[in-house]
Design a protein around this motif. Sequence first.
Motif, mmCIF file in Angstrom:
data_model
loop_
_atom_site.group_PDB
_atom_site.id
_atom_site.type_symbol
_atom_site.label_atom_id
_atom_site.label_comp_id
_atom_site.label_asym_id
_atom_site.label_seq_id
_atom_site.Cartn_x
_atom_site.Cartn_y
_atom_site.Cartn_z
ATOM 1 N N THR A 1 -15.968 142.441 6.556
ATOM 2 C CA THR A 1 -16.384 141.085 6.907
ATOM 3 C C THR A 1 -16.671 140.290 5.627
ATOM 4 N N THR A 2 -16.237 139.024 5.631
ATOM 5 C CA THR A 2 -16.446 138.185 4.438
ATOM 6 C C THR A 2 -17.891 138.189 3.996
ATOM 7 N N HIS A 3 -18.100 138.275 2.718
ATOM 8 C CA HIS A 3 -19.451 138.172 2.179
ATOM 9 C C HIS A 3 -19.866 136.708 2.127
ATOM 10 N N VAL B 1 -17.117 124.936 11.333
ATOM 11 C CA VAL B 1 -17.000 125.612 12.621
ATOM 12 C C VAL B 1 -16.689 127.097 12.435
ATOM 13 N N PHE B 2 -17.171 127.874 13.373
ATOM 14 C CA PHE B 2 -16.915 129.318 13.357
ATOM 15 C C PHE B 2 -15.501 129.585 13.866
ATOM 16 N N PRO B 3 -14.895 130.682 13.443
ATOM 17 C CA PRO B 3 -13.621 131.071 14.056
ATOM 18 C C PRO B 3 -13.820 131.231 15.562
ATOM 19 N N LYS B 4 -12.784 130.978 16.328
ATOM 20 C CA LYS B 4 -12.883 130.957 17.790
ATOM 21 C C LYS B 4 -13.423 132.271 18.356
ATOM 22 N N ASP B 5 -12.998 133.379 17.767
ATOM 23 C CA ASP B 5 -13.392 134.691 18.299
ATOM 24 C C ASP B 5 -14.585 135.286 17.552
ATOM 25 N N HIS B 6 -15.420 134.422 17.010
ATOM 26 C CA HIS B 6 -16.570 134.923 16.242
ATOM 27 C C HIS B 6 -17.531 135.714 17.136
ATOM 28 N N PRO B 7 -18.006 136.883 16.661
ATOM 29 C CA PRO B 7 -18.956 137.676 17.455
ATOM 30 C C PRO B 7 -20.318 136.975 17.548
ATOM 31 N N PRO B 8 -21.225 137.491 18.391
ATOM 32 C CA PRO B 8 -22.562 136.895 18.532
ATOM 33 C C PRO B 8 -23.218 136.698 17.167
ATOM 34 N N LYS B 9 -23.883 135.555 16.999
ATOM 35 C CA LYS B 9 -24.220 135.126 15.645
ATOM 36 C C LYS B 9 -25.644 135.418 15.174
ATOM 37 N N LEU B 10 -26.418 136.122 15.941
ATOM 38 C CA LEU B 10 -27.749 136.447 15.437
ATOM 39 C C LEU B 10 -27.611 137.241 14.151
ATOM 40 N N ARG B 11 -28.505 137.041 13.231
ATOM 41 C CA ARG B 11 -28.559 137.830 11.994
ATOM 42 C C ARG B 11 -27.249 137.795 11.191
ATOM 43 N N CYS B 12 -26.917 136.610 10.707
ATOM 44 C CA CYS B 12 -25.696 136.413 9.915
ATOM 45 C C CYS B 12 -25.530 137.469 8.823
ATOM 46 N N LEU B 13 -26.612 137.717 8.107
ATOM 47 C CA LEU B 13 -26.502 138.559 6.907
ATOM 48 C C LEU B 13 -26.417 140.042 7.225
ATOM 49 N N PHE B 14 -26.556 140.367 8.502
ATOM 50 C CA PHE B 14 -26.340 141.753 8.911
ATOM 51 C C PHE B 14 -24.854 142.091 8.780
ATOM 52 N N CYS B 15 -24.000 141.108 9.069
ATOM 53 C CA CYS B 15 -22.554 141.333 8.970
ATOM 54 C C CYS B 15 -21.987 140.750 7.678
ATOM 55 N N HIS B 16 -22.406 139.522 7.340
ATOM 56 C CA HIS B 16 -21.903 138.891 6.119
ATOM 57 C C HIS B 16 -22.804 139.296 4.967
ATOM 58 N N LYS B 17 -22.407 140.322 4.252
ATOM 59 C CA LYS B 17 -23.231 140.874 3.181
ATOM 60 C C LYS B 17 -23.312 139.904 2.007
ATOM 61 N N CYS C 1 -28.686 128.903 8.012
ATOM 62 C CA CYS C 1 -27.227 128.967 8.063
ATOM 63 C C CYS C 1 -26.640 127.953 9.040
ATOM 64 N N GLU C 2 -27.250 127.852 10.200
ATOM 65 C CA GLU C 2 -26.644 127.027 11.241
ATOM 66 C C GLU C 2 -26.905 125.532 11.059
ATOM 67 N N GLU C 3 -27.603 125.169 9.966
ATOM 68 C CA GLU C 3 -27.691 123.750 9.608
ATOM 69 C C GLU C 3 -26.290 123.238 9.258
ATOM 70 N N CYS C 4 -25.459 124.077 8.683
ATOM 71 C CA CYS C 4 -24.080 123.693 8.346
ATOM 72 C C CYS C 4 -23.056 124.407 9.222
ATOM 73 N N HIS C 5 -23.344 125.664 9.519
ATOM 74 C CA HIS C 5 -22.396 126.442 10.311
ATOM 75 C C HIS C 5 -22.686 126.204 11.792
ATOM 76 N N ASN C 6 -22.039 125.201 12.337
ATOM 77 C CA ASN C 6 -22.209 124.865 13.756
ATOM 78 C C ASN C 6 -20.976 124.102 14.223
HETATM 79 C C1 HEC Z 1 -21.859 140.840 14.428
HETATM 80 C C2 HEC Z 1 -21.377 140.479 13.109
HETATM 81 C C3 HEC Z 1 -21.465 139.013 12.681
HETATM 82 C C4 HEC Z 1 -22.564 138.188 12.682
HETATM 83 C C5 HEC Z 1 -23.976 138.525 13.155
HETATM 84 C C6 HEC Z 1 -22.133 136.935 12.127
HETATM 85 N N1 HEC Z 1 -20.800 136.994 11.797
HETATM 86 FE FE1 HEC Z 1 -19.671 135.523 10.965
HETATM 87 N N2 HEC Z 1 -17.996 136.640 11.163
HETATM 88 C C7 HEC Z 1 -17.966 137.958 11.617
HETATM 89 C C8 HEC Z 1 -16.577 138.406 11.671
HETATM 90 C C9 HEC Z 1 -16.108 139.796 12.118
HETATM 91 C C10 HEC Z 1 -15.775 137.320 11.253
HETATM 92 C C11 HEC Z 1 -14.236 137.269 11.196
HETATM 93 C C12 HEC Z 1 -13.695 137.082 9.819
HETATM 94 C C13 HEC Z 1 -14.206 138.084 8.822
HETATM 95 O O1 HEC Z 1 -13.889 139.280 8.939
HETATM 96 O O2 HEC Z 1 -14.937 137.670 7.915
HETATM 97 C C14 HEC Z 1 -16.699 136.235 10.923
HETATM 98 C C15 HEC Z 1 -16.340 135.008 10.413
HETATM 99 C C16 HEC Z 1 -17.209 134.044 9.927
HETATM 100 C C17 HEC Z 1 -16.850 132.863 9.165
HETATM 101 C C18 HEC Z 1 -15.441 132.490 8.742
HETATM 102 C C19 HEC Z 1 -15.100 133.323 7.547
HETATM 103 C C20 HEC Z 1 -13.645 133.304 7.213
HETATM 104 O O3 HEC Z 1 -13.262 134.160 6.388
HETATM 105 O O4 HEC Z 1 -12.915 132.489 7.765
HETATM 106 C C21 HEC Z 1 -18.014 132.201 8.866
HETATM 107 C C22 HEC Z 1 -18.145 130.912 8.068
HETATM 108 C C23 HEC Z 1 -19.102 132.948 9.442
HETATM 109 N N3 HEC Z 1 -18.569 134.059 10.089
HETATM 110 C C24 HEC Z 1 -20.431 132.583 9.367
HETATM 111 C C25 HEC Z 1 -21.457 133.235 10.037
HETATM 112 C C26 HEC Z 1 -22.808 132.716 10.120
HETATM 113 C C27 HEC Z 1 -23.304 131.439 9.468
HETATM 114 C C28 HEC Z 1 -23.503 133.593 10.904
HETATM 115 C C29 HEC Z 1 -24.952 133.451 11.392
HETATM 116 C C30 HEC Z 1 -25.263 132.211 12.131
HETATM 117 C C31 HEC Z 1 -22.606 134.676 11.249
HETATM 118 N N4 HEC Z 1 -21.369 134.402 10.736
HETATM 119 C C32 HEC Z 1 -22.955 135.820 11.959
HETATM 120 C C33 HEC Z 1 -19.059 138.722 11.960
HETATM 121 C C34 HEC Z 1 -20.358 138.258 12.118
#
Ligand code: HEC
Length: 87
Positions: free
Chosen positions: A30-32, A68-84, A58-63
């Motif tokens: 997952t993208t850092h 905008v988030f990718p269409k198939d973005h997983p549930p967004k709680l705890r951004c930094l748990f996935c985005h290291k 995060c969601e001040e800008c990411h909304n």
């Molecule tokens: C459960 C894990 C998870 C959480 C929690 C999560 N994300 Fe993601 N996010 C992903 C995945 C998987 C993708 C798909 C692209 C990738 O692999 O980076 C993604 C994509 C994105 C992208 C697009 C990145 C790209 O390369 O196009 C952004 C911006 C982003 N997330 C922001 C956030 C923010 C801000 C939050 C918190 C509000 C958040 N994410 C929470 C897993 C997560």
Amino acid sequence: MKKEHKRDLLLIAIGIGIVAFLWAAPKETTTHMPTDDTHRPYYELVQKEGKKAAEAHCEECHNDQGVVFPKDHPPKLRCLFCHKLNK
Ligand code: HEC
Ligand code: HEC
């Protein structure tokens, strides 16, 4: 077999199990969070007050109206748990 030896073998088995588990864990893909001027303040906030404090912003800008988030973005709680963070 002596009792102590059995325990030693058990510990070795557990050790191997843990190493095997870590070895098999999927590679982090997952993208850092970027290290650019936009995100640098949040690296500092993580240092000072922890990840939860940073994630509150995060969601001040990411909304839907902003970055905008990718269409198939997983549930967004705890951004930094996935985005290291980048080290
Ligand atoms: C459960 C894990 C998870 C959480 C929690 C999560 N994300 Fe993601 N996010 C992903 C995945 C998987 C993708 C798909 C692209 C990738 O692999 O980076 C993604 C994509 C994105 C992208 C697009 C990145 C790209 O390369 O196009 C952004 C911006 C982003 N997330 C922001 C956030 C923010 C801000 C939050 C918190 C509000 C958040 N994410 C929470 C897993 C997560
Ligand atoms: C001030 C607005 C703003 C805030 C706050 C913000 N971001 Fe971003 N973020 C952006 C913008 C703009 C982009 C797209 C351009 C870029 O990569 O900088 C982005 C891109 C990203 C990406 C995708 C990078 C890529 O390579 O595609 C991730 C992941 C991300 N942000 C995570 C976060 C997380 C996690 C937080 C909260 C700690 C956060 N952002 C807070 C504006 C913001």
